[in-house]
Design an enzyme around this catalytic site. Structure first.
Site, PDB file in Angstrom:
ATOM      1  N   ASP A  36     -26.375  -5.903  -7.547  1.00 52.44           N
ATOM      2  CA  ASP A  36     -26.394  -7.160  -6.791  1.00 52.44           C
ATOM      3  C   ASP A  36     -25.190  -7.332  -5.866  1.00 52.44           C
ATOM      4  O   ASP A  36     -25.003  -8.391  -5.264  1.00 52.44           O
ATOM      5  CB  ASP A  36     -26.415  -8.350  -7.763  1.00 52.44           C
ATOM      6  CG  ASP A  36     -27.742  -8.413  -8.507  1.00 52.44           C
ATOM      7  OD1 ASP A  36     -28.714  -7.802  -8.030  1.00 52.44           O
ATOM      8  OD2 ASP A  36     -27.788  -9.068  -9.564  1.00 52.44           O
ATOM      9  N   HIS A 240      -6.376  11.988   6.901  1.00 58.10           N
ATOM     10  CA  HIS A 240      -7.108  10.778   6.496  1.00 58.10           C
ATOM     11  C   HIS A 240      -6.954  10.500   5.002  1.00 58.10           C
ATOM     12  O   HIS A 240      -7.900  10.078   4.336  1.00 58.10           O
ATOM     13  CB  HIS A 240      -8.591  10.889   6.881  1.00 58.10           C
ATOM     14  CG  HIS A 240      -8.795  10.888   8.362  1.00 58.10           C
ATOM     15  ND1 HIS A 240      -9.900  11.407   8.974  1.00 58.10           N
ATOM     16  CD2 HIS A 240      -7.998  10.432   9.362  1.00 58.10           C
ATOM     17  CE1 HIS A 240      -9.781  11.262  10.281  1.00 58.10           C
ATOM     18  NE2 HIS A 240      -8.635  10.685  10.544  1.00 58.10           N
ATOM     19  N   ASP A 257       0.114   4.277   7.311  1.00 61.65           N
ATOM     20  CA  ASP A 257      -0.693   3.947   8.492  1.00 61.65           C
ATOM     21  C   ASP A 257      -1.482   2.703   8.110  1.00 61.65           C
ATOM     22  O   ASP A 257      -2.422   2.776   7.308  1.00 61.65           O
ATOM     23  CB  ASP A 257      -1.614   5.130   8.822  1.00 61.65           C
ATOM     24  CG  ASP A 257      -2.358   4.940  10.135  1.00 61.65           C
ATOM     25  OD1 ASP A 257      -2.472   3.794  10.617  1.00 61.65           O
ATOM     26  OD2 ASP A 257      -2.847   5.963  10.681  1.00 61.65           O
ATOM     27  N   ASP A 268      -2.895  -1.048  14.706  1.00 62.88           N
ATOM     28  CA  ASP A 268      -2.927   0.309  14.145  1.00 62.88           C
ATOM     29  C   ASP A 268      -1.509   0.874  14.238  1.00 62.88           C
ATOM     30  O   ASP A 268      -1.085   1.307  15.308  1.00 62.88           O
ATOM     31  CB  ASP A 268      -3.928   1.141  14.958  1.00 62.88           C
ATOM     32  CG  ASP A 268      -4.110   2.537  14.396  1.00 62.88           C
ATOM     33  OD1 ASP A 268      -3.628   2.804  13.285  1.00 62.88           O
ATOM     34  OD2 ASP A 268      -4.739   3.371  15.094  1.00 62.88           O
ATOM     35  N   HIS A 347      -3.766  16.655  16.191  1.00 62.01           N
ATOM     36  CA  HIS A 347      -4.604  15.583  16.746  1.00 62.01           C
ATOM     37  C   HIS A 347      -4.102  15.188  18.129  1.00 62.01           C
ATOM     38  O   HIS A 347      -3.087  15.691  18.604  1.00 62.01           O
ATOM     39  CB  HIS A 347      -4.640  14.377  15.790  1.00 62.01           C
ATOM     40  CG  HIS A 347      -3.294  13.802  15.440  1.00 62.01           C
ATOM     41  ND1 HIS A 347      -2.583  13.005  16.290  1.00 62.01           N
ATOM     42  CD2 HIS A 347      -2.532  13.930  14.307  1.00 62.01           C
ATOM     43  CE1 HIS A 347      -1.455  12.645  15.711  1.00 62.01           C
ATOM     44  NE2 HIS A 347      -1.391  13.197  14.501  1.00 62.01           N
ATOM     45  N   HIS A 351      -5.553   6.775  21.059  1.00 65.31           N
ATOM     46  CA  HIS A 351      -6.924   6.349  21.353  1.00 65.31           C
ATOM     47  C   HIS A 351      -6.880   4.920  21.883  1.00 65.31           C
ATOM     48  O   HIS A 351      -5.894   4.215  21.708  1.00 65.31           O
ATOM     49  CB  HIS A 351      -7.777   6.438  20.079  1.00 65.31           C
ATOM     50  CG  HIS A 351      -7.117   5.814  18.877  1.00 65.31           C
ATOM     51  ND1 HIS A 351      -7.156   4.472  18.631  1.00 65.31           N
ATOM     52  CD2 HIS A 351      -6.344   6.359  17.890  1.00 65.31           C
ATOM     53  CE1 HIS A 351      -6.458   4.215  17.522  1.00 65.31           C
ATOM     54  NE2 HIS A 351      -5.942   5.339  17.058  1.00 65.31           N
ATOM     55  N   HIS A 358     -10.653   2.848  16.557  1.00 60.61           N
ATOM     56  CA  HIS A 358     -10.854   3.865  17.597  1.00 60.61           C
ATOM     57  C   HIS A 358     -11.830   3.217  18.566  1.00 60.61           C
ATOM     58  O   HIS A 358     -13.037   3.282  18.388  1.00 60.61           O
ATOM     59  CB  HIS A 358     -11.429   5.153  17.017  1.00 60.61           C
ATOM     60  CG  HIS A 358     -10.432   5.880  16.165  1.00 60.61           C
ATOM     61  ND1 HIS A 358     -10.703   7.050  15.513  1.00 60.61           N
ATOM     62  CD2 HIS A 358      -9.135   5.597  15.860  1.00 60.61           C
ATOM     63  CE1 HIS A 358      -9.630   7.445  14.842  1.00 60.61           C
ATOM     64  NE2 HIS A 358      -8.668   6.584  15.033  1.00 60.61           N
ATOM     65  N   GLU A 381       0.739   7.991  19.129  1.00 61.13           N
ATOM     66  CA  GLU A 381       0.975   8.341  17.733  1.00 61.13           C
ATOM     67  C   GLU A 381       1.146   9.844  17.483  1.00 61.13           C
ATOM     68  O   GLU A 381       0.342  10.459  16.774  1.00 61.13           O
ATOM     69  CB  GLU A 381      -0.160   7.807  16.869  1.00 61.13           C
ATOM     70  CG  GLU A 381      -1.568   8.131  17.364  1.00 61.13           C
ATOM     71  CD  GLU A 381      -2.646   7.626  16.402  1.00 61.13           C
ATOM     72  OE1 GLU A 381      -2.557   7.940  15.202  1.00 61.13           O
ATOM     73  OE2 GLU A 381      -3.571   6.923  16.850  1.00 61.13           O
ATOM     74  N   TYR A 385       3.166  17.801  10.937  1.00 56.86           N
ATOM     75  CA  TYR A 385       2.700  17.945   9.554  1.00 56.86           C
ATOM     76  C   TYR A 385       2.894  19.409   9.162  1.00 56.86           C
ATOM     77  O   TYR A 385       2.197  20.286   9.671  1.00 56.86           O
ATOM     78  CB  TYR A 385       1.219  17.558   9.458  1.00 56.86           C
ATOM     79  CG  TYR A 385       0.897  16.270  10.195  1.00 56.86           C
ATOM     80  CD1 TYR A 385       0.998  15.035   9.573  1.00 56.86           C
ATOM     81  CD2 TYR A 385       0.518  16.300  11.552  1.00 56.86           C
ATOM     82  CE1 TYR A 385       0.734  13.854  10.260  1.00 56.86           C
ATOM     83  CE2 TYR A 385       0.250  15.130  12.255  1.00 56.86           C
ATOM     84  CZ  TYR A 385       0.363  13.909  11.609  1.00 56.86           C
ATOM     85  OH  TYR A 385       0.097  12.750  12.305  1.00 56.86           O
ATOM     86  N   ARG A 403       4.375  10.747  11.089  1.00 58.76           N
ATOM     87  CA  ARG A 403       3.697  10.214  12.277  1.00 58.76           C
ATOM     88  C   ARG A 403       4.352   8.881  12.603  1.00 58.76           C
ATOM     89  O   ARG A 403       4.757   8.152  11.697  1.00 58.76           O
ATOM     90  CB  ARG A 403       2.192  10.030  12.028  1.00 58.76           C
ATOM     91  CG  ARG A 403       1.439   9.431  13.220  1.00 58.76           C
ATOM     92  CD  ARG A 403      -0.100   9.556  13.137  1.00 58.76           C
ATOM     93  NE  ARG A 403      -0.681   8.825  12.032  1.00 58.76           N
ATOM     94  CZ  ARG A 403      -1.140   9.371  10.929  1.00 58.76           C
ATOM     95  NH1 ARG A 403      -1.079  10.686  10.781  1.00 58.76           N
ATOM     96  NH2 ARG A 403      -1.659   8.632   9.962  1.00 58.76           N
ATOM     97  N   GLU A 405       3.444   5.592  15.073  1.00 59.76           N
ATOM     98  CA  GLU A 405       2.336   5.075  15.894  1.00 59.76           C
ATOM     99  C   GLU A 405       2.590   3.633  16.307  1.00 59.76           C
ATOM    100  O   GLU A 405       2.871   2.775  15.475  1.00 59.76           O
ATOM    101  CB  GLU A 405       1.036   5.136  15.075  1.00 59.76           C
ATOM    102  CG  GLU A 405      -0.149   4.481  15.764  1.00 59.76           C
ATOM    103  CD  GLU A 405      -1.463   4.638  15.000  1.00 59.76           C
ATOM    104  OE1 GLU A 405      -1.439   4.690  13.764  1.00 59.76           O
ATOM    105  OE2 GLU A 405      -2.504   4.703  15.667  1.00 59.76           O
TER     106      GLU A 405
HETATM  107  N1  GLY Z   1      -5.468   4.578  11.639  1.00 61.03           N
HETATM  108  C1  GLY Z   1      -6.305   5.450  12.346  1.00 61.03           C
HETATM  109  C2  GLY Z   1      -5.618   6.106  13.448  1.00 61.03           C
HETATM  110  O1  GLY Z   1      -4.410   6.062  13.525  1.00 61.03           O
HETATM  111  O2  GLY Z   1      -6.191   6.639  14.344  1.00 61.03           O
HETATM  112 MN    MN Z   2      -4.424   5.341  15.583  1.00 58.51          MN
HETATM  113 MN    MN Z   3      -3.234   4.678  12.556  1.00 57.71          MN
END
Ligand code: GLY
Ligand code: MN
Ligand code: MN
Length: 436
Positions: A36, A240, A257, A268, A347, A351, A358, A381, A385, A403, A405
């Site tokens: 439920d 992730h 993050d 973000d 990466h 974005h 994103h 960002e 790593y 990272r 960002e």
């Molecule tokens: N938190 C997702 C990214 O940094 O793209």
């Molecule tokens: Mn991001």
């Molecule tokens: Mn992020």
């Protein structure tokens, strides 16, 4: 909620679509979690962007130029039992009075009414990239109309992606949208500061996550914009990572993050800091390199500059730095050519940011990176790593993930970093953590 903002969006969208055409868009559907219990409902971003309507089980129809009303909302009728169990819902009256629909109908009447609305329309605009159920219904309604069509009734002949229109609109933020993004950014920076100052009283990553969420909610933002990442040591090398279940280790860095959502707009932010409050020498060197790359990349954010320029600059700074630290060896230009940095920075620089973390919007136009324009918001960002099992690098670097960002608004004079209040220099972080 500011209805003017939604009205303005609908007007603009209908001008783009043009008279003689029709737009159909559905709400998100509830998703069952178990028995439920449903997952927390979150409205589809495109649907919300046009309607401000946060209920499931709804379809909005727009018919530019229609005399009897251009904006029709199909939704749940008011039901006292439903109100008792599930809470307030607008009903048909509320759809008109509170949400600005010209007319509202029960969602159950969709199949009866929609074929008639499609009569003599040339183009149907709808979200093509998702919601296969709506796509299926649209074909059914068109077929119903085709079967019934007498001579003289035109059946729509063109099906057009609504995303094409909406996503270009969503890429440019209004002053209202910027205000909401600023609020999401401000509260999220407070959460990062709280994480830094409370980290030493936490034993596990999820306890730091609790501190972040406390700060979001305490300041009125109920939801994170995405699953938060709280990654100790080498967990930060899993891009992730969301398990957030490891113990904090005094000698490690902690990568967080985390961003909150304010009125459907995301922040973000990533910060990386030492669990103990003091960077070790190798951590300091790698951290400063990522920060240098980030600052150089932010400097490139300016109207008229191609979106990809920040990425290229970050790669130059990171590759040269990795050579200086002895992690890569060779000529910098050749290493960039061979993408030798990729095992450590895999990466892109960032974005678009908005209702979706994103966010929507094309990155290229006619095959070329698009240039930045005033009102766009993007993240910057870069990261490094170093896998803990990478025996090609000296042991002191292994298992470090960093990272940094920030969220950046493109302005007339260059850019504004909306998330600047979260400390990121080594000195600022150490000072804050010593004081905390
Ligand atoms: N938190 C997702 C990214 O940094 O793209
Ligand atoms: Mn991001
Ligand atoms: Mn992020």
């Amino acid at each position: 909620m500011n209805q003017e903002e939604f009205k303005r969006r609908r007007r603009f969208m209908m001008e783009e679509v043009g008279e003689g055409n029709i737009v159909i868009i559905a709400s998100a559907a509830e998703k069952n979690r178990n028995r439920d219990v449903d997952y927390p409902f979150r409205q589809d971003s495109d649907f919300y962007y046009l309607t401000g309507f946060a209920e499931s089980n709804a379809v909005a129809v727009f018919i530019p130029g229609r005399q009897q009303g251009e904006y029709l909302l199909f939704c749940s009728e008011f039901d006292a039992q439903k109100a008792l169990w599930e809470g307030v819902h607008a009903g048909l009256e509320g759809a008109v009075e509170d949400y600005g629909a010209d007319d509202a109908f029960p969602i159950e009447d969709l199949d009866d009414i929609l074929p008639g609305l499609l009569e003599n329309k040339a183009r149907v605009f709808y979200p093509m990239g998702r919601d296969s159920e709506l796509n299926h219904h649209i074909l059914e309604w068109v077929n119903t109309l085709r079967e019934k069509s007498r001579s003289g009734i035109r059946v729509p002949g063109e099906f057009v992606s609504l995303e094409h229109v909406l996503h270009e609109m969503r890429l440019f933020k209004s002053s209202q949208e910027i205000a909401w993004m600023r609020q999401a950014a401000d509260i999220s920076t407070k959460a990062h500061i709280r994480a830094m100052t409370s980290c030493r009283s936490c034993q596990y990553e999820f306890q730091v996550e609790a501190e972040l969420i406390h700060e979001f909610m305490f300041h009125g933002l109920r939801s994170p914009a995405y699953p938060l990442i709280v990654a100790n040591g080498a967990n930060a090398c899993i891009l992730h990572y969301t398990e957030n279940s490891s113990r904090l280790q005094a000698g490690d860095l902690l990568l967080i993050d985390a961003g909150a959502e304010c009125n459907y707009y995301a922040a973000d932010i990533t910060r990386t800091f030492p669990v103990s409050g003091r960077f070790s020498q190798p951590q300091k060197l790698l951290y400063q390199l990522v920060l240098d790359a980030q600052l150089a990349a932010i400097e490139q954010v300016h109207p008229g500059i191609p979106w990809n320029r920040s990425h290229e600059i970050a790669i130059e700074v990171l590759t040269a730095g990795l050579v200086d630290l002895g992690i890569l060896s060779g000529a910098v230009s050749e290493l960039i050519e061979e993408e030798a940095y990729k095992p450590y920075y895999m990466h892109r620089i960032g974005h678009w940011l908005g209702m979706d973390v994103h966010d929507v919007g094309d990155y290229k136009l006619d095959g070329q990176w698009r240039v930045l324009e005033v009102g766009m918001v993007l993240t910057i960002e870069p990261g490094l790593y170093i896998p803990k099992e990478d025996t090609s690098v000296a042991p002191q670097w292994r298992g470090i993930g960093i990272r940094i960002e920030d969220d950046v608004l493109v302005t007339d004079s260059g850019c504004e970093v909306l998330t600047d209040a979260a400390p990121k220099s080594i000195q600022e972080i150490e000072a804050l953590m010593q004081a905390g």
